[in-house]
Design a protein around this motif. Structure first.
Motif, short mmCIF file in Angstrom:
data_model
loop_
_atom_site.label_atom_id
_atom_site.label_comp_id
_atom_site.label_asym_id
_atom_site.label_seq_id
_atom_site.Cartn_x
_atom_site.Cartn_y
_atom_site.Cartn_z
N ASN A 1 -2.02 -2.30 -0.83
CA ASN A 1 -2.17 -0.95 -1.39
C ASN A 1 -0.84 -0.23 -1.48
OD1 ASN A 1 -4.94 -1.17 -1.76
ND2 ASN A 1 -5.36 -0.55 0.37
N GLU A 2 0.05 -0.53 -0.52
CA GLU A 2 1.38 0.08 -0.57
C GLU A 2 2.10 -0.30 -1.86
OE1 GLU A 2 0.19 -1.63 2.04
OE2 GLU A 2 0.84 -0.74 3.95
N PHE A 3 1.95 -1.55 -2.25
CA PHE A 3 2.58 -1.99 -3.50
C PHE A 3 1.96 -1.28 -4.70
CE2 PHE A 3 2.47 -4.83 -7.24
CZ PHE A 3 3.82 -4.85 -7.53
N LYS A 4 0.64 -1.25 -4.72
CA LYS A 4 -0.05 -0.64 -5.88
C LYS A 4 0.27 0.84 -6.04
CE LYS A 4 -3.55 -4.18 -5.86
NZ LYS A 4 -4.67 -4.68 -5.06
N ALA A 5 0.70 1.47 -4.95
CA ALA A 5 1.02 2.90 -5.00
C ALA A 5 2.38 3.18 -5.65
CB ALA A 5 1.00 3.47 -3.58
N LEU A 6 3.17 2.15 -5.90
CA LEU A 6 4.51 2.37 -6.43
C LEU A 6 4.47 2.51 -7.96
CD1 LEU A 6 6.36 -0.33 -4.26
CD2 LEU A 6 6.10 2.13 -3.78
N LYS A 7 4.60 3.75 -8.42
CA LYS A 7 4.42 4.03 -9.84
C LYS A 7 5.71 3.96 -10.65
CE LYS A 7 0.10 5.31 -9.08
NZ LYS A 7 -0.81 4.15 -9.00
#
Ligand code: PLP
Length: 219
Positions: A137-143
């Motif tokens: 989820n930490e990765f997916k949060a990087l916009k």
């Protein structure tokens, strides 16, 4: 003249769908300008300070690629202009790139570096580490970052079969994940191959080669 000639010869041996990154590390700006005048626009450097100095001195339409190991505390110096960062191998570094990209109101394209060599010395993620990184989820949060491909280095060896095996392993991973598109993950680029092994890399499916000494001479 030598650089111009080297570049022309090299281009003849590289298919059109393969992007050439001219690796100019340690070389003076005059050498880069010669390659620029011969039509080359993409250059790769592996040290932040050198990259920034060259960026300031050279034509603004050069696309600069960071190909070396990048430390988190130095991302801020290149965040405003870097075109592609090869060799990212941790969430921590991605988070810092994301933060600096946001400050500069842009998205920074990155390649994740995978570990394919049998040698101990090479950097990179193993396949399980790669999967867990992109699933988090930490990765997916990087916009403000986008993973646009994978990068790897083969073992430093004369054994062609071994190099082939390593490049093919990366190509297999690339093919497995290239259909998985999420906002910040869309594999398009497979960066593999340098002066000594780019022909093998291209045979194995490389779409981007990083070549220094065959253009600019030895370092
Ligand atoms: C230096 C370097 C290259 C280019 O190497 P040559 O052998 O000079 O072509 C390619 N990739 C990376 C990561 C490098 O550091």
């Amino acid at each position: 003249m030598k650089i111009t000639e080297n570049l022309h010869n090299l281009k003849k041996s590289i298919p059109e769908n393969v992007t050439l990154v001219a690796v100019s590390k340690t070389k003076p700006t005059s050498d880069i300008l010669e390659a620029y005048q011969a039509g080359q626009r993409i250059f790769g450097e592996n040290k932040v300070q050198e990259l920034v100095e060259k960026y300031k001195k050279l034509p603004q339409n050069i696309q600069w690629h960071m190909i070396g190991h990048l430390q988190s505390n130095k991302v801020k110096y290149i965040a405003a202009f870097i075109h592609l960062i090869h060799g990212v191998e941790s969430l921590k570094l991605l988070q810092e790139i994301n933060k600096q990209a946001l400050k500069n109101k842009r998205t920074i394209n990155c390649l994740l570096q995978l570990y394919i060599a049998q040698e101990e010395t090479k950097f990179g993620l193993s396949e399980p580490e790669f999967i867990s990184l992109i699933s988090s989820n930490e990765f997916k949060a990087l916009k403000n970052i986008k993973i646009v491909g994978l990068m790897a280095m083969a073992s430093f060896t004369d054994n062609k079969t071994q190099i082939q095996t390593e490049f093919k392993a990366l190509k297999t991973i690339f093919d497995t994940y290239k259909h998985q598109k999420i906002t910040n993950f869309d594999l398009q680029i497979l960066s593999m191959g340098m002066s000594s092994d780019y022909q093998i890399a291209i045979e194995c499916g490389s779409t981007m080669v990083r070549i220094g000494s065959s253009i600019f001479g030895g370092r």
